[in-house]
Design a protein around this motif. Structure first.
Motif, PDB file in Angstrom:
ATOM      1  N   GLN A 275       2.026  -9.990  -7.458  1.00  0.00           N
ATOM      2  CA  GLN A 275       2.374  -8.559  -7.550  1.00  0.00           C
ATOM      3  C   GLN A 275       3.758  -8.379  -8.169  1.00  0.00           C
ATOM      4  O   GLN A 275       3.990  -7.419  -8.912  1.00  0.00           O
TER       5      GLN A 275
ATOM      6  N   GLY B 135      16.348 -10.417 -11.673  1.00  0.00           N
ATOM      7  CA  GLY B 135      16.532  -9.610 -10.471  1.00  0.00           C
ATOM      8  C   GLY B 135      15.378  -8.663 -10.203  1.00  0.00           C
ATOM      9  O   GLY B 135      15.144  -8.260  -9.062  1.00  0.00           O
ATOM     10  N   LEU B 136      14.620  -8.313 -11.260  1.00  0.00           N
ATOM     11  CA  LEU B 136      13.486  -7.401 -11.080  1.00  0.00           C
ATOM     12  C   LEU B 136      12.425  -8.024 -10.189  1.00  0.00           C
ATOM     13  O   LEU B 136      11.907  -7.399  -9.258  1.00  0.00           O
TER      14      LEU B 136
ATOM     15  N   ILE C  76      12.546 -14.813   2.076  1.00  0.00           N
ATOM     16  CA  ILE C  76      12.422 -14.844   0.614  1.00  0.00           C
ATOM     17  C   ILE C  76      12.543 -16.284   0.128  1.00  0.00           C
ATOM     18  O   ILE C  76      11.937 -16.672  -0.860  1.00  0.00           O
TER      19      ILE C  76
ATOM     20  N   ALA D   6      19.298  -6.267  -2.019  1.00  0.00           N
ATOM     21  CA  ALA D   6      20.220  -7.233  -2.615  1.00  0.00           C
ATOM     22  C   ALA D   6      21.500  -6.564  -3.117  1.00  0.00           C
ATOM     23  O   ALA D   6      21.568  -5.337  -3.217  1.00  0.00           O
TER      24      ALA D   6
ATOM     25  N   VAL E  74      12.861  -6.191   5.099  1.00  0.00           N
ATOM     26  CA  VAL E  74      13.213  -5.807   3.732  1.00  0.00           C
ATOM     27  C   VAL E  74      14.666  -6.222   3.480  1.00  0.00           C
ATOM     28  O   VAL E  74      15.527  -6.024   4.339  1.00  0.00           O
ATOM     29  N   LEU E  75      14.871  -6.814   2.320  1.00  0.00           N
ATOM     30  CA  LEU E  75      16.228  -7.202   1.922  1.00  0.00           C
ATOM     31  C   LEU E  75      16.665  -6.314   0.761  1.00  0.00           C
ATOM     32  O   LEU E  75      15.948  -6.178  -0.230  1.00  0.00           O
TER      33      LEU E  75
ATOM     34  N   TYR F 203       7.021   2.278  -4.211  1.00  0.00           N
ATOM     35  CA  TYR F 203       6.499   0.928  -4.515  1.00  0.00           C
ATOM     36  C   TYR F 203       6.223   0.099  -3.248  1.00  0.00           C
ATOM     37  O   TYR F 203       5.125  -0.419  -3.067  1.00  0.00           O
TER      38      TYR F 203
ATOM     39  N   ILE G 292       2.178 -13.085   4.295  1.00  0.00           N
ATOM     40  CA  ILE G 292       2.833 -11.971   3.591  1.00  0.00           C
ATOM     41  C   ILE G 292       2.999 -10.757   4.511  1.00  0.00           C
ATOM     42  O   ILE G 292       3.963 -10.011   4.399  1.00  0.00           O
TER      43      ILE G 292
ATOM     44  N   ILE H 142      10.205   2.349   3.912  1.00  0.00           N
ATOM     45  CA  ILE H 142       9.281   1.382   4.524  1.00  0.00           C
ATOM     46  C   ILE H 142       9.477   1.363   6.037  1.00  0.00           C
ATOM     47  O   ILE H 142       8.551   1.082   6.789  1.00  0.00           O
TER      48      ILE H 142
ATOM     49  N   PHE I 257      12.869 -10.551  -8.176  1.00  0.00           N
ATOM     50  CA  PHE I 257      13.457 -10.763  -6.854  1.00  0.00           C
ATOM     51  C   PHE I 257      13.393  -9.471  -6.034  1.00  0.00           C
ATOM     52  O   PHE I 257      13.019  -9.479  -4.858  1.00  0.00           O
ATOM     53  N   THR I 258      13.722  -8.343  -6.675  1.00  0.00           N
ATOM     54  CA  THR I 258      13.696  -7.059  -5.969  1.00  0.00           C
ATOM     55  C   THR I 258      12.280  -6.740  -5.487  1.00  0.00           C
ATOM     56  O   THR I 258      12.087  -6.285  -4.354  1.00  0.00           O
TER      57      THR I 258
ATOM     58  N   THR J  54      11.614  -8.768  -2.489  1.00  0.00           N
ATOM     59  CA  THR J  54      12.324  -8.285  -1.291  1.00  0.00           C
ATOM     60  C   THR J  54      11.665  -7.044  -0.693  1.00  0.00           C
ATOM     61  O   THR J  54      11.840  -6.739   0.469  1.00  0.00           O
ATOM     62  N   LEU J  55      10.906  -6.336  -1.527  1.00  0.00           N
ATOM     63  CA  LEU J  55      10.217  -5.131  -1.029  1.00  0.00           C
ATOM     64  C   LEU J  55       8.818  -5.447  -0.500  1.00  0.00           C
ATOM     65  O   LEU J  55       8.079  -4.549  -0.125  1.00  0.00           O
ATOM     66  N   GLY J  56       8.459  -6.732  -0.512  1.00  0.00           N
ATOM     67  CA  GLY J  56       7.184  -7.118   0.102  1.00  0.00           C
ATOM     68  C   GLY J  56       6.090  -7.497  -0.877  1.00  0.00           C
ATOM     69  O   GLY J  56       4.932  -7.641  -0.470  1.00  0.00           O
TER      70      GLY J  56
ATOM     71  N   LEU K 220       2.550  -1.194  -1.668  1.00  0.00           N
ATOM     72  CA  LEU K 220       2.239  -2.594  -1.336  1.00  0.00           C
ATOM     73  C   LEU K 220       1.693  -2.702   0.082  1.00  0.00           C
ATOM     74  O   LEU K 220       0.867  -3.560   0.376  1.00  0.00           O
ATOM     75  N   ARG K 221       2.166  -1.822   0.931  1.00  0.00           N
ATOM     76  CA  ARG K 221       1.722  -1.852   2.335  1.00  0.00           C
ATOM     77  C   ARG K 221       0.524  -0.941   2.582  1.00  0.00           C
ATOM     78  O   ARG K 221       0.169  -0.661   3.714  1.00  0.00           O
TER      79      ARG K 221
ATOM     80  N   SER L 272      20.800  -4.352  -6.468  1.00  0.00           N
ATOM     81  CA  SER L 272      19.350  -4.228  -6.499  1.00  0.00           C
ATOM     82  C   SER L 272      18.909  -3.696  -7.846  1.00  0.00           C
ATOM     83  O   SER L 272      19.487  -2.735  -8.358  1.00  0.00           O
ATOM     84  N   ASN L 273      17.896  -4.319  -8.399  1.00  0.00           N
ATOM     85  CA  ASN L 273      17.395  -3.831  -9.679  1.00  0.00           C
ATOM     86  C   ASN L 273      16.546  -2.588  -9.463  1.00  0.00           C
ATOM     87  O   ASN L 273      15.755  -2.526  -8.532  1.00  0.00           O
TER      88      ASN L 273
ATOM     89  N   ARG M  91      18.789 -14.605   2.616  1.00  0.00           N
ATOM     90  CA  ARG M  91      17.496 -14.814   1.918  1.00  0.00           C
ATOM     91  C   ARG M  91      16.549 -15.647   2.766  1.00  0.00           C
ATOM     92  O   ARG M  91      15.342 -15.421   2.766  1.00  0.00           O
TER      93      ARG M  91
ATOM     94  N   ARG N 175       6.479  -8.823   5.213  1.00  0.00           N
ATOM     95  CA  ARG N 175       6.603  -7.393   4.909  1.00  0.00           C
ATOM     96  C   ARG N 175       7.213  -6.591   6.054  1.00  0.00           C
ATOM     97  O   ARG N 175       7.453  -5.389   5.915  1.00  0.00           O
TER      98      ARG N 175
ATOM     99  N   ARG O  91      14.524   2.899  -0.860  1.00  0.00           N
ATOM    100  CA  ARG O  91      13.295   2.095  -0.962  1.00  0.00           C
ATOM    101  C   ARG O  91      13.054   1.326   0.330  1.00  0.00           C
ATOM    102  O   ARG O  91      11.924   1.169   0.780  1.00  0.00           O
ATOM    103  N   ALA O  92      14.162   0.854   0.916  1.00  0.00           N
ATOM    104  CA  ALA O  92      14.024   0.100   2.166  1.00  0.00           C
ATOM    105  C   ALA O  92      13.750   1.024   3.352  1.00  0.00           C
ATOM    106  O   ALA O  92      12.852   0.777   4.161  1.00  0.00           O
TER     107      ALA O  92
END
Lengths: 243, 232
Positions: free
Chosen positions: B143, B129-130, A52, A86, A83-84, A102, A76, A154, B132-133, B136-138, A106-107, A89-90, A47, A80, A150-151
């Motif tokens: 946001q 965790g939402l 993070i 976890a 990417v982590l 998503y 930021i 990116i 946090f996720t 982790t995605l930026g 963001l990017r 991951s949720n 982390r 960016r 997702r990772a």
């Protein structure tokens, strides 16, 4: 492109019992795995490296084109670049497509590029055809593949994976390991994986970082680590005598 | 018994014939409550966002205050606003007492705490965790909170419907600040109170039926969204 991460004199205190205290220097190319017993600070280190979480002391430096980037925790755009993924991951309550899109939104990628990347990565993680499905309906193996997708979409300069196959069956574990090594082969990025599984570390990594009670005990090539570790503690860990 | 049946039949005739007085009252009710709920939702979502993002001294007191205001009696809200908007009041220069604008303000005061308290509860009870996720995605912290809010959108929508149900059904506040002026500030609840007082039950029953139908539709929607929220 980020080609090197330095962690200098990182310190993080959680309670009187646990303190992370380490330095690290990692370059792009090989796959690094971080191993160690429960509570040794593996996920905390990840982390901090992924920006993070801030350390109490010390600094994390990302190098781009041979130059260190200033103030990574405040910028930021720098964070960016990493990417982590976890442990568990949720998954967002949205379609598979929107989950993957998503990070790209963001990017500020344009719609066409988002679509191209999402569809391409869906094939890579073997979820093609499920893009319109609500992601909450995926199995745990599929959810973990979605988290990776997702990772990957990116295409970050640095990819951190925290126990990417935790609580998955052997088939899904193998699929995910294949996906990770395939991505690394194609991309030549920095990739650091925390794992509990020594067979997994042996199978997919080039270098192993052994961490114990918040300190890095050993960083060596995978063959050296498993065949002739340089410290007594690492040797005991490999033989399952430290946990 | 005959009296009641006759009143119901006449009330149904008023509804079927789209009686101008009845439709005028219903349309004004929807306009006032609709406008109030849109503004309340915006204010409540901003409050939710700030409460989730920032840790500051007195945050717990603010959350407790918002929760307390959920139970604010409409007549008390109406009385406070009456004093504020009356000619000698703090905002008397605005001259909005006995206008639909004052009724909108009264309903905003009543609906905002409900939407804010329930939305904030939905966001803080979401899986940490939402957020946090998303980070982790930026995502930037703001946001990430917005992503969590989107994830619990059905619960937030349910809170908006709960707020709408409250303002559509309340009578005290709009009666005090609106004055129940025919064709100008008379809404369903105030009209029912007045017509019942006069003993003119046809219009009161017709409006009561419409109000019950609205309550049913709102509760059906609320139930639907709460179920979807649980299934997420």
């Amino acid at each position: 492109m980020i080609e090197r991460i330095q962690a200098l004199n990182i310190k993080k205190q959680y309670n009187s019992k646990f303190e992370l205290d380490c330095s690290l220097d990692i370059k792009n190319g090989p796959i690094y795995t971080i191993v160690g017993p429960n509570g040794s600070g593996k996920s905390t280190l990840l982390r901090i490296l992924s920006l993070i979480e801030k350390p109490d002391n010390g600094s994390v430096i990302y190098h781009d084109g041979g130059k260190p980037l200033a103030a990574p925790f405040k910028d930021i755009e720098i964070s960016r670049m990493a990417v982590l993924v976890a442990t568990r991951s949720n998954i967002f309550n949205d379609t598979v497509y929107n989950n993957i899109a998503y990070g790209l939104k963001l990017r500020k990628f344009n719609k066409k590029e988002i679509k191209d990347r999402v569809m391409s990565v869906l094939k890579d993680v073997r979820l093609d055809g499920k893009e319109r499905m609500n992601a909450m309906g995926l199995s745990s193996g599929e959810s973990q593949r979605l988290a990776l997708a997702r990772a990957f979409a990116i295409n970050p300069d640095i990819l951190f994976l925290d126990e990417p196959t935790a609580s998955l069956d052997p088939d899904n574990t193998r699929v995910i390991e294949d996906i990770i090594t395939e991505w690394q082969r194609k991309s030549d990025k920095i990739i650091i994986i925390v794992t509990h599984s020594l067979p997994q570390a042996k199978a997919i990594s080039d270098f192993v970082i052994f961490i114990y009670k918040g300190k890095i005990i050993e960083l060596s090539g995978v063959d050296n680590f498993f065949e002739k570790p340089s410290t007594k503690l690492a040797e005991k860990f490999v033989f399952g005598e430290v946990y | 018994m005959d009296f009641l049946i006759n009143s119901i039949i006449k009330a149904l005739e008023l509804i079927v014939s789209l009686d101008p007085e009845l439709t005028g009252i219903v349309v004004l009710s929807f306009k006032v409550s609709g406008f109030a709920i849109i503004i309340s939702t915006i204010i409540a979502l901003v409050i939710t966002l700030v409460l989730d993002l920032k840790n500051f001294a007195g945050k717990n007191i603010i959350v407790t205050l918002i929760n307390t205001l959920m139970g604010l009696p409409p007549v008390v809200a109406g009385l406070m606003l009456y004093l504020i908007f009356s000619r000698s009041g703090l905002l008397g220069f605005m001259s909005i007492l006995y206008t639909p604008a004052a009724m909108v303000v009264a309903q905003i005061v009543l609906a905002t705490p409900i939407i804010a308290a329930l939305s904030y509860a939905a966001v803080v009870s979401a899986d940490p965790g939402l957020k946090f996720t998303a980070l982790t995605l930026g995502a930037a912290p703001c946001q990430a909170t917005i992503k969590v809010m989107k994830n619990v959108r059905y619960s937030i929508l349910a809170s908006v419907l709960a707020g709408l149900g409250r303002v559509m059904a309340e009578v005290g506040a709009v009666l005090i600040v609106g004055g129940n002026i025919a064709g100008f500030t008379r809404v369903m609840t105030t009209a029912i109170a007045l017509e019942a007082d006069k003993g003119d039950f046809e219009l009161a029953i017709a409006l009561g039926m419409i109000l019950l139908c609205i309550a049913f539709v709102l509760n059906a929607a609320l139930f639907h969204f709460q179920k979807k929220g649980v299934q997420r």
